[in-house]
Design a protein around this motif. Structure first.
Motif, PDB file in Angstrom:
ATOM      1  N   VAL A 128      16.985 -29.643 -79.719  1.00 52.58           N
ATOM      2  CA  VAL A 128      16.955 -31.075 -79.556  1.00 52.58           C
ATOM      3  C   VAL A 128      17.722 -31.604 -80.574  1.00 52.58           C
ATOM      4  N   LEU A 129      18.873 -32.417 -80.215  1.00 51.31           N
ATOM      5  CA  LEU A 129      19.567 -33.231 -81.111  1.00 51.31           C
ATOM      6  C   LEU A 129      19.597 -34.527 -80.864  1.00 51.31           C
ATOM      7  N   LEU A 130      19.076 -35.399 -81.704  1.00 56.74           N
ATOM      8  CA  LEU A 130      19.073 -36.821 -81.733  1.00 56.74           C
ATOM      9  C   LEU A 130      20.198 -37.402 -82.412  1.00 56.74           C
ATOM     10  N   MET A 131      20.982 -38.371 -81.694  1.00 62.52           N
ATOM     11  CA  MET A 131      22.115 -38.951 -82.670  1.00 62.52           C
ATOM     12  C   MET A 131      22.066 -40.482 -82.572  1.00 62.52           C
ATOM     13  N   ASP A 132      21.959 -40.945 -83.603  1.00 60.70           N
ATOM     14  CA  ASP A 132      21.729 -42.492 -83.351  1.00 60.70           C
ATOM     15  C   ASP A 132      23.088 -43.198 -83.805  1.00 60.70           C
ATOM     16  N   GLU A 133      23.731 -43.587 -82.824  1.00 61.72           N
ATOM     17  CA  GLU A 133      24.963 -44.189 -83.185  1.00 61.72           C
ATOM     18  C   GLU A 133      25.966 -43.423 -84.213  1.00 61.72           C
ATOM     19  N   PRO A 134      25.944 -42.131 -84.092  1.00 61.54           N
ATOM     20  CA  PRO A 134      26.549 -41.453 -85.201  1.00 61.54           C
ATOM     21  C   PRO A 134      28.004 -41.752 -85.434  1.00 61.54           C
ATOM     22  N   LEU A 157      28.664 -24.862 -78.077  1.00 59.45           N
ATOM     23  CA  LEU A 157      28.292 -23.382 -78.841  1.00 59.45           C
ATOM     24  C   LEU A 157      26.732 -23.172 -78.526  1.00 59.45           C
ATOM     25  N   THR A 158      25.993 -24.179 -78.883  1.00 61.66           N
ATOM     26  CA  THR A 158      24.480 -23.702 -78.882  1.00 61.66           C
ATOM     27  C   THR A 158      23.686 -24.768 -77.666  1.00 61.66           C
ATOM     28  N   ARG A 159      24.514 -25.345 -77.132  1.00 64.84           N
ATOM     29  CA  ARG A 159      23.804 -26.438 -76.058  1.00 64.84           C
ATOM     30  C   ARG A 159      22.553 -26.712 -76.071  1.00 64.84           C
ATOM     31  N   PRO A 160      22.206 -27.611 -77.257  1.00 63.09           N
ATOM     32  CA  PRO A 160      20.902 -28.250 -77.386  1.00 63.09           C
ATOM     33  C   PRO A 160      20.792 -29.453 -76.295  1.00 63.09           C
ATOM     34  N   ALA A 161      19.598 -29.956 -76.053  1.00 61.22           N
ATOM     35  CA  ALA A 161      19.368 -31.236 -75.337  1.00 61.22           C
ATOM     36  C   ALA A 161      19.734 -32.178 -76.370  1.00 61.22           C
ATOM     37  N   VAL A 162      20.465 -33.160 -75.664  1.00 59.69           N
ATOM     38  CA  VAL A 162      20.737 -34.272 -76.694  1.00 59.69           C
ATOM     39  C   VAL A 162      20.400 -35.674 -76.183  1.00 59.69           C
ATOM     40  N   VAL A 163      19.934 -36.391 -77.099  1.00 63.32           N
ATOM     41  CA  VAL A 163      19.870 -37.645 -76.877  1.00 63.32           C
ATOM     42  C   VAL A 163      20.657 -38.521 -77.636  1.00 63.32           C
ATOM     43  N   PHE A 164      21.533 -39.025 -77.356  1.00 55.02           N
ATOM     44  CA  PHE A 164      22.768 -39.721 -77.930  1.00 55.02           C
ATOM     45  C   PHE A 164      22.705 -41.201 -77.722  1.00 55.02           C
ATOM     46  N   VAL A 165      22.323 -42.056 -78.786  1.00 58.32           N
ATOM     47  CA  VAL A 165      22.193 -43.509 -78.530  1.00 58.32           C
ATOM     48  C   VAL A 165      23.566 -44.358 -78.940  1.00 58.32           C
ATOM     49  N   THR A 166      24.074 -44.982 -78.177  1.00 55.19           N
ATOM     50  CA  THR A 166      25.267 -45.632 -78.484  1.00 55.19           C
ATOM     51  C   THR A 166      25.511 -47.016 -77.946  1.00 55.19           C
ATOM     52  N   GLY A 212      18.832 -54.071 -80.671  1.00 53.50           N
ATOM     53  CA  GLY A 212      17.475 -54.661 -81.081  1.00 53.50           C
ATOM     54  C   GLY A 212      16.387 -54.319 -79.734  1.00 53.50           C
ATOM     55  N   CYS A 213      16.771 -53.558 -78.808  1.00 51.39           N
ATOM     56  CA  CYS A 213      15.962 -53.342 -77.666  1.00 51.39           C
ATOM     57  C   CYS A 213      14.824 -52.255 -77.760  1.00 51.39           C
ATOM     58  N   GLY A 214      15.162 -51.347 -78.869  1.00 47.70           N
ATOM     59  CA  GLY A 214      14.209 -50.326 -79.043  1.00 47.70           C
ATOM     60  C   GLY A 214      14.648 -48.949 -79.069  1.00 47.70           C
ATOM     61  N   LYS A 215      16.073 -48.796 -79.090  1.00 47.11           N
ATOM     62  CA  LYS A 215      16.723 -47.377 -79.100  1.00 47.11           C
ATOM     63  C   LYS A 215      16.449 -46.365 -80.176  1.00 47.11           C
ATOM     64  N   SER A 216      16.340 -47.202 -81.486  1.00 46.44           N
ATOM     65  CA  SER A 216      16.246 -46.243 -82.723  1.00 46.44           C
ATOM     66  C   SER A 216      14.677 -45.980 -82.528  1.00 46.44           C
TER      67      SER A 216
END
Ligand SMILES: Nc1ncnc2c1ncn2[C@@H]1O[C@H](COP(=O)(O)OP(=O)(O)OP(=O)(O)O)[C@@H](O)[C@H]1O
Ligand SMILES: [Mg+2]
Length: 275
Positions: A151-157, A179-188, A39-43
């Motif tokens: 840019v790859l955004l992943m929300d608790e995938p 393979l493609t090395r995007p910048a990733v923001v991975f929320v977990t 609930g802190c604001g990640k999504s």
């Protein structure tokens, strides 16, 4: 993100500050994990980077340009299955290229290649309901990666998957990322997952979220995210990041945000109990 603030109107007409002065950046090709109490604001943070929502103040830039709507360079893997249930696996994965005007033949040929890369060769004609949860996540990954987002955004995938499948998926994600090395923001919520995957872990405070601390994860690559967890370097990093996260989780629990039936706030916190 520079000085980003975001608030929402509460049902009783009040104001709820969700993000306050968020500042962090992700370099091209960098894998960043974002952790913080529930609930802190990640999504919300991801939705601002994706362009699905706008900040009240501050600046969100992708590739140096202010975000203005949903950008074509940005891919999003959601927490819930976001595949089209009525389409086959191949049609799901081909959807992005088809939408951008690729011929059916070319899109399906590219899709077949990505389906192979995520380990689903042979399942091209299946529909999502005929697949396991882990297989559906693979379809979602292929569906996003085929567009080669910068840019790859992943929300608790990988939430909702069992521990073994989760670790296998983490391993496969790193191979695909390579393979493609995007910048990733991975929320977990999973600190071990965050450290085993990322170059950098950003710890957010209990809401309103701001960046509490950033940790450089200088573990060698290529990495096996399952095996690296047993190294002394990993254990040390885990201890450091957990120290920073722990206080924030306690704040969130004491407010009731993280309280769940059968898990009173007085119970001692462990990294596992945060999930
Ligand atoms: N559209 C909205 N309208 C009103 N409040 C919202 C909206 N979206 C999010 N919020 C509030 O903002 C806060 C942060 O939500 P967000 O989904 O970003 O949290 P989160 O860190 O992703 O949580 P979790 O770890 O549980 O997924 C919550 O208190 C939520 O109620
Ligand atoms: Mg969330």
């Amino acid at each position: 993100m520079h000085g980003v603030c975001k608030s929402f109107t509460t049902p009783d007409g009040g104001n709820h500050d969700v993000l306050r002065n968020i500042d962090f950046s992700v370099r091209a090709g960098e894998f960043t994990a974002v952790v913080g109490p529930t609930g802190c604001g990640k999504s919300t943070t991801l939705s601002l980077i994706s362009g699905m929502d706008r900040p009240d103040s501050g600046e969100v830039r992708v590739s140096g340009r202010p975000v203005d709507g949903i950008g074509k360079d940005v891919g999003f893997v959601f927490q819930t299955d976001a595949v089209f249930p009525w389409k086959t696996v191949v049609a799901n994965v081909a959807a992005g290229p088809r939408f951008r005007g690729a011929s059916r033949k070319q899109a399906h040929a590219d899709a077949a290649e990505w389906i192979r890369r995520v380990g689903l060769a042979g399942f091209e004609r299946y529909h999502p309901h005929q697949l396991s949860g882990g297989m559906r996540k693979r379809v979602a990954l292929a569906q996003t990666m085929i567009n080669e987002p910068r840019v790859l955004l992943m929300d608790e995938p990988f939430s909702g998957l069992d521990v073994q499948t989760r670790q296998i998926m983490a391993d496969e994600l790193l191979s695909l990322w390579d393979l493609t090395r995007p910048a990733v923001v991975f929320v977990t919520h999973d600190l071990e997952e965050a450290i085993s995957l990322a170059d950098k872990v950003v710890v957010l405070t209990a809401g309103p979220a701001t960046v509490k601390e950033e940790f450089a994860i200088d573990l060698p690559r290529p990495r096996n995210p399952r095996e690296i967890r047993h190294t002394p370097e990993f254990v040390k990093l885990h201890e450091q990041v957990w120290q920073a996260l722990r206080d924030e989780v306690e704040v969130a629990y004491s407010r009731g945000a993280g309280a769940r039936p059968g898990s009173p706030a007085a119970e001692p916190l462990t990294p596992e109990s945060v999930i």
